[in-house]
Design an enzyme around this catalytic site. Structure first.
Site, short mmCIF file in Angstrom:
data_model
loop_
_atom_site.label_atom_id
_atom_site.label_comp_id
_atom_site.label_asym_id
_atom_site.label_seq_id
_atom_site.Cartn_x
_atom_site.Cartn_y
_atom_site.Cartn_z
N HIS A 16 0.86 -1.19 0.00
CA HIS A 16 0.00 0.00 0.00
C HIS A 16 0.89 1.23 0.00
O HIS A 16 1.68 1.43 0.93
CB HIS A 16 -0.89 0.03 1.24
CG HIS A 16 -1.80 -1.16 1.34
ND1 HIS A 16 -3.07 -1.17 0.81
CD2 HIS A 16 -1.61 -2.39 1.88
CE1 HIS A 16 -3.63 -2.35 1.03
NE2 HIS A 16 -2.76 -3.11 1.68
N LEU A 17 0.73 2.05 -1.03
CA LEU A 17 1.56 3.27 -1.11
C LEU A 17 0.77 4.54 -0.82
O LEU A 17 1.36 5.60 -0.66
CB LEU A 17 2.18 3.39 -2.51
CG LEU A 17 3.35 2.46 -2.81
CD1 LEU A 17 3.82 2.64 -4.25
CD2 LEU A 17 4.52 2.69 -1.86
N ARG A 18 -0.59 4.43 -0.82
CA ARG A 18 -1.43 5.63 -0.61
C ARG A 18 -1.20 6.66 -1.71
O ARG A 18 -0.78 6.33 -2.80
CB ARG A 18 -1.21 6.23 0.79
CG ARG A 18 -1.13 5.23 1.94
CD ARG A 18 -2.37 4.38 2.09
NE ARG A 18 -2.30 3.60 3.33
CZ ARG A 18 -2.99 2.49 3.52
NH1 ARG A 18 -3.78 2.00 2.58
NH2 ARG A 18 -2.90 1.85 4.67
N LYS A 100 -7.67 -6.98 -7.84
CA LYS A 100 -7.79 -7.21 -6.40
C LYS A 100 -9.24 -7.36 -5.99
O LYS A 100 -10.06 -6.50 -6.31
CB LYS A 100 -7.16 -6.01 -5.67
CG LYS A 100 -7.36 -6.02 -4.18
CD LYS A 100 -6.52 -7.08 -3.49
CE LYS A 100 -6.87 -7.19 -2.03
NZ LYS A 100 -5.75 -7.09 -1.14
N HIS A 137 -8.37 -10.81 -0.86
CA HIS A 137 -8.35 -10.62 0.59
C HIS A 137 -9.26 -11.71 1.14
O HIS A 137 -10.48 -11.64 1.00
CB HIS A 137 -8.86 -9.22 0.96
CG HIS A 137 -8.80 -8.97 2.43
ND1 HIS A 137 -7.91 -8.08 3.00
CD2 HIS A 137 -9.48 -9.53 3.47
CE1 HIS A 137 -8.06 -8.09 4.32
NE2 HIS A 137 -9.00 -8.95 4.62
N HIS A 175 -1.87 -12.36 2.17
CA HIS A 175 -1.57 -12.28 3.61
C HIS A 175 -2.24 -13.40 4.40
O HIS A 175 -3.06 -13.18 5.27
CB HIS A 175 -1.89 -10.91 4.21
CG HIS A 175 -3.15 -10.24 3.70
ND1 HIS A 175 -4.35 -10.87 3.60
CD2 HIS A 175 -3.36 -8.96 3.28
CE1 HIS A 175 -5.25 -10.01 3.15
NE2 HIS A 175 -4.67 -8.86 2.94
N ASP A 248 2.41 -6.30 2.72
CA ASP A 248 1.21 -5.61 3.20
C ASP A 248 1.59 -4.39 4.03
O ASP A 248 0.89 -4.03 4.97
CB ASP A 248 0.30 -6.56 3.99
CG ASP A 248 -1.11 -5.99 4.12
OD1 ASP A 248 -1.44 -5.02 3.41
OD2 ASP A 248 -1.88 -6.53 4.95
C1 NCD Z 1 -4.69 -2.49 4.68
C2 NCD Z 1 -4.75 -0.98 4.51
O1 NCD Z 1 -4.52 -0.26 5.48
O2 NCD Z 1 -4.99 -0.51 3.39
N1 NCD Z 1 -4.74 -2.80 6.07
C3 NCD Z 1 -4.33 -3.93 6.67
O3 NCD Z 1 -4.53 -4.08 7.87
N2 NCD Z 1 -3.72 -4.88 6.00
C4 NCD Z 1 -5.76 -3.15 3.89
C5 NCD Z 1 -5.58 -4.62 3.72
O4 NCD Z 1 -4.68 -5.07 3.00
O5 NCD Z 1 -6.35 -5.40 4.31
ZN ZN Z 2 -3.05 -5.03 2.19
#
Ligand code: NCD
Ligand code: ZN
Length: 346
Positions: A16-18, A100, A137, A175, A248
């Site tokens: 996740h890079l936002r 995804k 997921h 994950h 993750d």
């Molecule tokens: C992830 C997120 O913050 O975007 N959070 C997490 O707890 N893993 C979302 C995700 O991959 O489930």
């Molecule tokens: Zn994630």
């Protein structure tokens, strides 16, 4: 004391890079060590159409440190109104490497996810035809199912029926946090793989409540009991090609985590490789680190292994890393493995 290990440059198959200031602050931590990463599309709003992925990719490339050759591997966020044609065209052009699937409400920013998997049957069939992987997921969202059982119930009620219906679909169970997930992946001989995170190899649910509630260890899927953690460690370090790294790494502002309703996500990008070398050494399997971080992922995705290398060097001096990363909106706490790390990466 000095031991070194040189391996092909690793990739991160779940990141996740936002966006915006946060993207700029966290991207260098991944780009420093990793050649490529599968970029999760759960922005607000999510990356649904190929045009969204084109624009997001541009923003990632623009945020890279000068001279970095890091390659973002884009994904699209599956909704019940996603277009199979748009997805197929994006895959054909090489823009996206996977789609995804978030069950609606399963995790952070998943509200537009899939409520009823039969509604995306057409898209999944098309993906199976063209060999485009589906990242899942793997948790049910039914509030009546205990949070620690959601992965096992997902396998039984969603994943296995899907695999029986569409065995050609290439699926990555993301994950994985339980021995059920590990056993399920091991029981299938083709078209199924799993990513494992850094933190789930290092913590179990006891860490969440050690001396109080520890919001920086809260992520989804939630960490399970130690016996599950041990199953994950065995799978990750075994060299089995069906298991590979998806960190993750999921940054959130400290204010959003240290709250009455703290959000899920662990930010582990800065120290992930040192953590993994630590785990593999503890398991006596350092020789399999390269398979887990650099070889198994590209093999499943049908991509070449990176040509560059990274060197891990063990020294008595612990690795130094900042306890938090600064973003324009505030700090983001870095994953604390609760031990010194001695494997330095260069
Ligand atoms: C992830 C997120 O913050 O975007 N959070 C997490 O707890 N893993 C979302 C995700 O991959 O489930
Ligand atoms: Zn994630």
């Amino acid at each position: 004391m000095s031991e070194t290990l040189t391996i092909k440059q690793p990739d991160d198959w779940h990141l996740h890079l936002r966006d915006g200031g946060m993207l700029k602050a966290v991207l260098p931590d991944t780009a420093r060590h990793f050649a490529r990463a599968i970029i999760m599309p759960n922005l607000v709003p999510p990356v649904v159409r190929s045009a969204d992925a084109v624009a997001y990719r541009e923003r990632i490339l623009a945020a890279l440190p000068a001279g970095s050759a890091f390659e973002p591997l884009m994904t699209l966020y599956l909704t019940e109104s996603s277009s199979a044609d748009d997805i197929a065209a994006a895959a054909d052009s090489g823009l996206i490497r996977a789609v995804k699937l978030y069950p609606a409400g399963a995790t952070t920013n998943s509200d537009s996810g899939v409520k009823d998997i039969t509604k995306v049957a057409g898209v999944l069939e098309r993906m199976a035809e063209i060999g485009l992987p589906l990242c899942m997921h793997g948790e049910v969202t039914n509030p009546d199912v205990d949070i620690f059982d959601r992965e096992a119930v997902f396998i039984e009620t969603v994943l296995d029926p899907l695999r029986r219906r569409l065995p050609q679909l290439r699926v990555i169970m993301e994950h994985v946090t339980t021995s059920h997930g590990i056993d399920y992946v091991k029981s299938e001989s083709s078209n199924l793989a799993a990513t494992l995170t850094t933190h789930h190899l290092m913590i179990n649910r006891n860490h969440l409540f050690k001396g109080g509630i520890r919001p920086h260890y809260f992520c989804l899927p939630i960490a399970k009991r130690r016996s599950h953690q041990l199953a994950l460690r065995e799978a990750a370090t075994s060299g089995d090609a069906r298991f590979f790294l998806g960190t993750d790494s999921a940054p959130h502002l400290d204010g959003a985590k240290e709250s009455a309703c703290g959000c899920a996500g662990v930010y582990n990008a800065p120290n992930t490789l040192s953590c993994l070398a630590h785990v593999f050494e503890e398991e006596g399997k350092l020789e399999n680190l390269e398979a887990f971080v650099s070889l198994n992922g590209p093999a499943f995705y049908g991509l070449p292994v990176n040509t560059g290398t990274v060197t891990l060097q063990k020294s008595a001096q612990p690795v130094e890393y900042a306890a938090s990363v600064q973003t324009p909106e505030g700090p983001v706490t870095v994953f604390d493995p609760e031990c010194d790390l001695h494997w330095h990466v260069s």
